[in-house]
Structure formats: C-alpha cells, structure tokens
Design a protein around this motif. Sequence first.
Motif, short mmCIF file in Angstrom:
data_model
loop_
_atom_site.label_atom_id
_atom_site.label_comp_id
_atom_site.label_asym_id
_atom_site.label_seq_id
_atom_site.Cartn_x
_atom_site.Cartn_y
_atom_site.Cartn_z
N UNK A 178 0.92 -1.20 -0.03
CA UNK A 178 0.11 -0.02 0.00
C UNK A 178 0.84 1.31 0.05
N UNK A 179 0.53 2.33 -0.60
CA UNK A 179 1.09 3.58 -0.76
C UNK A 179 0.63 4.41 -1.83
N UNK A 236 10.01 1.10 -3.51
CA UNK A 236 9.66 0.41 -4.34
C UNK A 236 8.86 1.37 -5.32
N UNK A 237 8.80 0.99 -6.62
CA UNK A 237 8.02 1.66 -7.66
C UNK A 237 7.36 0.81 -8.50
N UNK A 281 6.52 -2.01 -15.11
CA UNK A 281 7.77 -1.97 -14.27
C UNK A 281 7.57 -2.22 -12.75
N UNK A 282 8.37 -3.25 -12.12
CA UNK A 282 8.27 -3.50 -10.93
C UNK A 282 9.67 -3.63 -10.27
N UNK A 283 9.97 -2.58 -9.51
CA UNK A 283 11.13 -2.56 -8.85
C UNK A 283 10.75 -2.46 -7.31
N UNK A 316 17.26 10.10 -2.25
CA UNK A 316 16.16 10.22 -3.73
C UNK A 316 16.33 9.23 -4.62
N UNK A 317 15.25 8.83 -5.52
CA UNK A 317 15.34 8.11 -6.70
C UNK A 317 14.89 8.78 -7.77
N UNK A 318 15.65 8.81 -8.92
CA UNK A 318 15.10 9.44 -10.16
C UNK A 318 14.72 8.33 -11.07
#
Length: 306
Positions: free
Chosen positions: A179-180, A228-229, A278-280, A288-290
Amino acid sequence: MKYIVFWWLLALWIEWSFGQVSPTNHWFISGTENSTITTITGDWKQANNSFTSNRPPFLQLRSTLKGQILTNFRAYMFYLYISRPVGSSVSVWLDGKRSTFPFKPQNQSSQRVVLSNGIEDMFVMEGEIGSADHQLLIDASSNSEEHPVIFDRIEMETPDNTPSPLPMNYTTVATSVPAGETVDDVSDSLNYSESGWERKEHPFFYGNSSSVTTTPGSWVQLTFVGTGIWVYGAIPVEGVVFSVEAIRKYGRETTREITTHNFTLPDLEVPIYQAPLLAHSELTYANAYIYNITLISGSMQLDFIR
C-alpha cells in the motif's frame, strides 16, 4: 490519496461480502455497477426481467444495445452468463486474445429470463484458465431494442486458501503491491518531455485517462523517496519497448542503472489495461530516486505509478 484507497478497499470488502457464493472459493461479478476491478461502459441499464427460479436480490441483470465490460481477477476457472438473441453480437477476449471457449446454451428453466416480449435463453462460456491474473473483456451489441443483450454474471473459482479473487499484479488493488501513494498520469509529480505526449481518455484507464506517446525518445521522469516503484499502463496491440534509467542518490554517492523492457505479446488483439510495465521492489534507502522512462519503439500508454 490514502483515504481514497481506504474507501475503495472498504467498498470492495462490502461487495465481496455480499458477492461470495460459497464460503471459500466461488465468487461472482454482477452488472450492478462499476467496482475496483470491473468497469462497465455503454448503454447498460437494468433489465425489466425476472427468473423462473429463485435468485438472490443483489444479482441484477443488465441489458444493452451496445456496451462493454472489463474485469480483472485472479482465478483458475470462470463462467460467463449472457444472452445471445438473434441479431446480436457478443465477443469475448481473455488476456488480450479472443476467447476460444465456446458458448453453450442453458436450457434449464432456471436459466431463462422472462421479459415483457417473451423468454430469452441464457448462454454460458466456461473456461479453465490456470490460477493467475486474468483480464476479461466483453463487447456486446444488438440491432433490436426488443431483444437487447442481457448480462447476468461472471462466476469465478479460486483455490480454497484464496481469500478473494483480487488480482495480484493488475489494477490499483493488486494484492502483491504494498500500500502506498498512487500517482496518476496527470499528476504534477511527473515531468514529461516537451513534445510527443498526448492525453487519451478512456474508462478502462485509472482516472479515465492515460498519457500516450509513439515518438521514440519521448520520456517521463519521477523523483521519489521510497522502497519500491510500480509503473502501470496498457500493453498495446503493437507492443512497447522502453528504457529505464534508475538514479539513486545517497549522500555524496550517486549510482545509475539502465535497463530495457520489451512488452510485445504475440497474437494480442486488444490492449491489456492497468498492467504492470515495471516493478522494482525492495529498493535500498536513498535520499532520492530519479526514474527516467524513455520510449524506444511502439506505443507507451502510461496510466499510473504506485
């Protein structure tokens, strides 16, 4: 955004609480209204009908002269109950391909719908499809107002230890995704290249829209802090190939990784909507992630990011 997810989950719990046919592994989807895993479009309306046998009051029939139903679920067996009057057309696609399971007439009196102008027999399409995420698209039309297509229900069978038919990976309620926050394609959190993108509206997309590009080199960027993204979009008939540049910043350290992703499915006839592109997961902590996503070929149809 968290409150929206909460109310969606609450509504889904209520829906399945009333919609469970047996205690453990038999579920249904009716044509009552849209839900978190089902979208109904077109001129569907409540049919003036009755069955010759007792039926639960919450199973409402819907009729249409032109309409579609899209649903995502996780099950190993499905049953589609629908009428096919003379002069009508009912097409079904399973996981983007035309279903090869035949329609069988339901000759029992319990499966006949009594209408003001006569009796319509119901047909059933049943298929053993393997326990996985599936997408079912139904396109129905009729050229006679006196004999519309009537949608009854979709029944699904899941393993005994499965608490619901919710998909694990598809849609905003994917059970395997933590969840997010859900970032829609029109969110200010996303930075798009100046040219190449256009907004496409369609009810099968989350928020009724997606951002689409067919211009190689067009890109979209998201900066976030998290572990995660998951990037969601439609898998188009023509396929899509894109690159992902993942930049991780931690203190003075910066790392960069570039990967290529190809979603070209053979014999695909209709798009697969709200699918993970895409699943990371289990990203290490960073300041930070870009993420830069760049189209290489095909059609990128960005729907939302979780």
